[in-house]
Design a protein around this motif. Structure first.
Motif, PDB file in Angstrom:
ATOM      1  N   ALA A 104       0.843  -1.198   0.000  1.00  0.00           N
ATOM      2  CA  ALA A 104       0.000   0.000   0.000  1.00  0.00           C
ATOM      3  C   ALA A 104       0.877   1.247   0.000  1.00  0.00           C
ATOM      4  CB  ALA A 104      -0.915  -0.003   1.208  1.00  0.00           C
ATOM      5  N   LEU A 105       0.615   2.167  -0.931  1.00  0.00           N
ATOM      6  CA  LEU A 105       1.453   3.351  -1.098  1.00  0.00           C
ATOM      7  C   LEU A 105       0.774   4.641  -0.666  1.00  0.00           C
ATOM      8  CD1 LEU A 105       2.752   2.541  -4.704  1.00  0.00           C
ATOM      9  CD2 LEU A 105       3.878   1.988  -2.519  1.00  0.00           C
ATOM     10  N   ALA A 106      -0.540   4.731  -0.885  1.00  0.00           N
ATOM     11  CA  ALA A 106      -1.259   5.975  -0.635  1.00  0.00           C
ATOM     12  C   ALA A 106      -2.761   5.696  -0.677  1.00  0.00           C
ATOM     13  CB  ALA A 106      -0.876   7.030  -1.679  1.00  0.00           C
ATOM     14  N   ILE A 107      -3.541   6.726  -0.392  1.00  0.00           N
ATOM     15  CA  ILE A 107      -5.003   6.637  -0.456  1.00  0.00           C
ATOM     16  C   ILE A 107      -5.475   7.537  -1.590  1.00  0.00           C
ATOM     17  CG2 ILE A 107      -7.169   6.992   0.781  1.00  0.00           C
ATOM     18  CD1 ILE A 107      -5.499   6.848   3.394  1.00  0.00           C
ATOM     19  N   TYR A 108      -6.226   6.957  -2.519  1.00  0.00           N
ATOM     20  CA  TYR A 108      -6.754   7.702  -3.676  1.00  0.00           C
ATOM     21  C   TYR A 108      -8.225   7.986  -3.410  1.00  0.00           C
ATOM     22  CZ  TYR A 108      -7.466   8.755  -8.697  1.00  0.00           C
ATOM     23  OH  TYR A 108      -7.740   9.343  -9.911  1.00  0.00           O
ATOM     24  N   ARG A 109      -8.633   9.227  -3.586  1.00  0.00           N
ATOM     25  CA  ARG A 109     -10.005   9.632  -3.271  1.00  0.00           C
ATOM     26  C   ARG A 109     -10.709  10.181  -4.509  1.00  0.00           C
ATOM     27  NH1 ARG A 109     -12.477  12.244   1.770  1.00  0.00           N
ATOM     28  NH2 ARG A 109     -10.465  11.816   2.735  1.00  0.00           N
ATOM     29  N   VAL A 110     -11.961   9.793  -4.687  1.00  0.00           N
ATOM     30  CA  VAL A 110     -12.800  10.378  -5.736  1.00  0.00           C
ATOM     31  C   VAL A 110     -14.073  10.908  -5.083  1.00  0.00           C
ATOM     32  CG1 VAL A 110     -11.899   8.717  -7.437  1.00  0.00           C
ATOM     33  CG2 VAL A 110     -14.099   8.277  -6.333  1.00  0.00           C
ATOM     34  N   TRP A 111     -14.766  11.816  -5.778  1.00  0.00           N
ATOM     35  CA  TRP A 111     -16.006  12.355  -5.233  1.00  0.00           C
ATOM     36  C   TRP A 111     -16.917  12.831  -6.340  1.00  0.00           C
ATOM     37  CZ3 TRP A 111     -16.826  18.013  -3.661  1.00  0.00           C
ATOM     38  CH2 TRP A 111     -16.117  18.880  -4.518  1.00  0.00           C
ATOM     39  N   ARG A 112     -18.165  12.999  -5.992  1.00  0.00           N
ATOM     40  CA  ARG A 112     -19.132  13.661  -6.864  1.00  0.00           C
ATOM     41  C   ARG A 112     -19.332  15.060  -6.308  1.00  0.00           C
ATOM     42  NH1 ARG A 112     -22.882   8.825  -6.407  1.00  0.00           N
ATOM     43  NH2 ARG A 112     -22.294   7.410  -8.105  1.00  0.00           N
ATOM     44  N   GLU A 113     -19.050  16.043  -7.129  1.00  0.00           N
ATOM     45  CA  GLU A 113     -19.175  17.424  -6.661  1.00  0.00           C
ATOM     46  C   GLU A 113     -20.617  17.771  -6.340  1.00  0.00           C
ATOM     47  OE1 GLU A 113     -17.407  21.826  -7.832  1.00  0.00           O
ATOM     48  OE2 GLU A 113     -17.210  20.146  -9.214  1.00  0.00           O
ATOM     49  N   SER A 114     -21.555  17.145  -7.025  1.00  0.00           N
ATOM     50  CA  SER A 114     -22.978  17.286  -6.737  1.00  0.00           C
ATOM     51  C   SER A 114     -23.621  15.925  -6.978  1.00  0.00           C
ATOM     52  CB  SER A 114     -23.615  18.342  -7.652  1.00  0.00           C
ATOM     53  OG  SER A 114     -23.631  17.881  -8.994  1.00  0.00           O
ATOM     54  N   PRO A 115     -24.813  15.675  -6.436  1.00  0.00           N
ATOM     55  CA  PRO A 115     -25.443  14.365  -6.597  1.00  0.00           C
ATOM     56  C   PRO A 115     -25.630  13.946  -8.054  1.00  0.00           C
ATOM     57  CG  PRO A 115     -26.530  15.595  -4.860  1.00  0.00           C
ATOM     58  CD  PRO A 115     -25.588  16.550  -5.524  1.00  0.00           C
ATOM     59  N   ASP A 116     -25.754  14.925  -8.948  1.00  0.00           N
ATOM     60  CA  ASP A 116     -25.991  14.615 -10.360  1.00  0.00           C
ATOM     61  C   ASP A 116     -24.712  14.550 -11.191  1.00  0.00           C
ATOM     62  OD1 ASP A 116     -28.747  14.573  -9.899  1.00  0.00           O
ATOM     63  OD2 ASP A 116     -28.918  16.740 -10.236  1.00  0.00           O
ATOM     64  N   SER A 117     -23.571  14.812 -10.583  1.00  0.00           N
ATOM     65  CA  SER A 117     -22.329  14.816 -11.342  1.00  0.00           C
ATOM     66  C   SER A 117     -21.702  13.428 -11.373  1.00  0.00           C
ATOM     67  CB  SER A 117     -21.350  15.830 -10.746  1.00  0.00           C
ATOM     68  OG  SER A 117     -21.027  15.488  -9.415  1.00  0.00           O
ATOM     69  N   VAL A 118     -20.640  13.305 -12.155  1.00  0.00           N
ATOM     70  CA  VAL A 118     -19.934  12.030 -12.303  1.00  0.00           C
ATOM     71  C   VAL A 118     -18.737  12.004 -11.357  1.00  0.00           C
ATOM     72  CG1 VAL A 118     -18.615  10.589 -13.897  1.00  0.00           C
ATOM     73  CG2 VAL A 118     -20.660  11.790 -14.697  1.00  0.00           C
ATOM     74  N   ALA A 119     -18.497  10.860 -10.729  1.00  0.00           N
ATOM     75  CA  ALA A 119     -17.378  10.732  -9.799  1.00  0.00           C
ATOM     76  C   ALA A 119     -16.068  11.034 -10.499  1.00  0.00           C
ATOM     77  CB  ALA A 119     -17.354   9.326  -9.208  1.00  0.00           C
ATOM     78  N   GLU A 120     -15.200  11.796  -9.842  1.00  0.00           N
ATOM     79  CA  GLU A 120     -13.929  12.192 -10.419  1.00  0.00           C
ATOM     80  C   GLU A 120     -12.860  12.300  -9.334  1.00  0.00           C
ATOM     81  OE1 GLU A 120     -14.205  16.063 -12.151  1.00  0.00           O
ATOM     82  OE2 GLU A 120     -15.341  16.886 -10.481  1.00  0.00           O
ATOM     83  N   PHE A 121     -11.634  12.406  -9.769  1.00  0.00           N
ATOM     84  CA  PHE A 121     -10.490  12.508  -8.863  1.00  0.00           C
ATOM     85  C   PHE A 121     -10.639  13.664  -7.890  1.00  0.00           C
ATOM     86  CE2 PHE A 121      -6.195  14.490  -8.306  1.00  0.00           C
ATOM     87  CZ  PHE A 121      -5.656  13.521  -7.474  1.00  0.00           C
ATOM     88  N   ALA A 122     -10.350  13.393  -6.603  1.00  0.00           N
ATOM     89  CA  ALA A 122     -10.445  14.438  -5.589  1.00  0.00           C
ATOM     90  C   ALA A 122      -9.119  14.677  -4.879  1.00  0.00           C
ATOM     91  CB  ALA A 122     -11.522  14.088  -4.558  1.00  0.00           C
ATOM     92  N   GLY A 123      -8.224  13.691  -4.854  1.00  0.00           N
ATOM     93  CA  GLY A 123      -6.945  13.904  -4.200  1.00  0.00           C
ATOM     94  C   GLY A 123      -6.259  12.608  -3.827  1.00  0.00           C
TER      95      GLY A 123
END
Length: 232
Positions: A104-123
């Motif tokens: 394990a090297l790191a934690i990759y996070r994705v999110w939806r900026e709004s409920p109707d948006s598509v999940a994308e890279f967050a950090g």
């Protein structure tokens, strides 16, 4: 004094509820990961991770993602001291970044900026120890992020267990959520008291002044956690 403490907790609930806008009801059972979330943890995403070696050199060995977990936060009720419904699900997901050997090297996070948006890279979080611990979190547990103490917990069967570096927080072992509610509520109320201005202001001004500082700090934490790191 007890009435005043209750009022502080009630105000905290309002602020936390505002900051948690967009959250959906919590569910302990694991559910099928939505297609847009699956796509956000694709091979292309791994290529993008390797492009960030200038920030985290260990990512040069990134080869795959580990198990994907939805991210939860402590519920407004728990922050107020009631553990009846302890967590609330967020539109965020994390997975450990693994090397070709499975490290394990790191934690990759994705999110939806709004409920109707598509999940994308967050950090990307370079906490390798916590990433390794997330690998072992049960798929049916709620993975809770508490940015106020930079800690993660796995909640299952009304017990909160610290994950990775969370063992250095005030919850250092498996703890019943009833006790967690007391700890988190007291910790948050103390933060409000610590933010109080000098004596002489009215109680109402003291409460709202303290809550304002907490709100600004919490917003800063959220922005920092969700700020996208330039890729490529």
């Amino acid at each position: 004094m007890e009435t005043k403490r209750f009022s502080v907790a009630a105000v905290i609930v309002v602020v936390v509820g505002f900051l948690g806008a967009g959250a959906v009801p919590a569910a302990y059972a694991s559910a099928e990961v939505a297609p847009d979330v699956v796509a956000a943890f694709s091979d292309t995403a791994i290529d993008d991770v390797r492009d960030q070696v200038d920030t985290l050199p260990a990512l040069e060995d990134a080869a795959s993602f580990g198990p994907v977990h939805r991210v939860y936060r402590w519920s407004d009720a728990l922050v107020a001291g009631d553990a009846g419904d302890p967590v609330t699900a967020l539109d965020e997901w994390v997975a450990p970044v693994l090397s070709s050997s499975g490290e394990a090297l790191a934690i990759y996070r994705v999110w939806r900026e709004s409920p109707d948006s598509v999940a994308e890279f967050a950090g990307v979080d370079g906490d390798a120890a916590t990433a390794a611990a997330i690998v072992d979190v049960d798929a049916d547990a709620a993975l809770v992020s508490d940015p106020t103490v930079a800690a993660w917990y796995a909640v299952w069967d009304d017990v909160a267990t610290p994950v990775g570096s969370a063992t250095f927080s005030d919850i250092r072992a498996g703890t019943p959520v009833g006790e967690v509610a007391t700890l988190v509520s007291e910790r948050t109320a103390q933060a409000v008291r610590d933010a109080a201005p000098p004596a002489g202001r009215s109680f109402a001004g003291w409460v709202w002044g303290g809550v304002g500082v907490l709100a600004i700090a919490a917003i800063g934490v959220c922005v920092g956690a969700r700020r996208r790191v330039p890729v490529g």
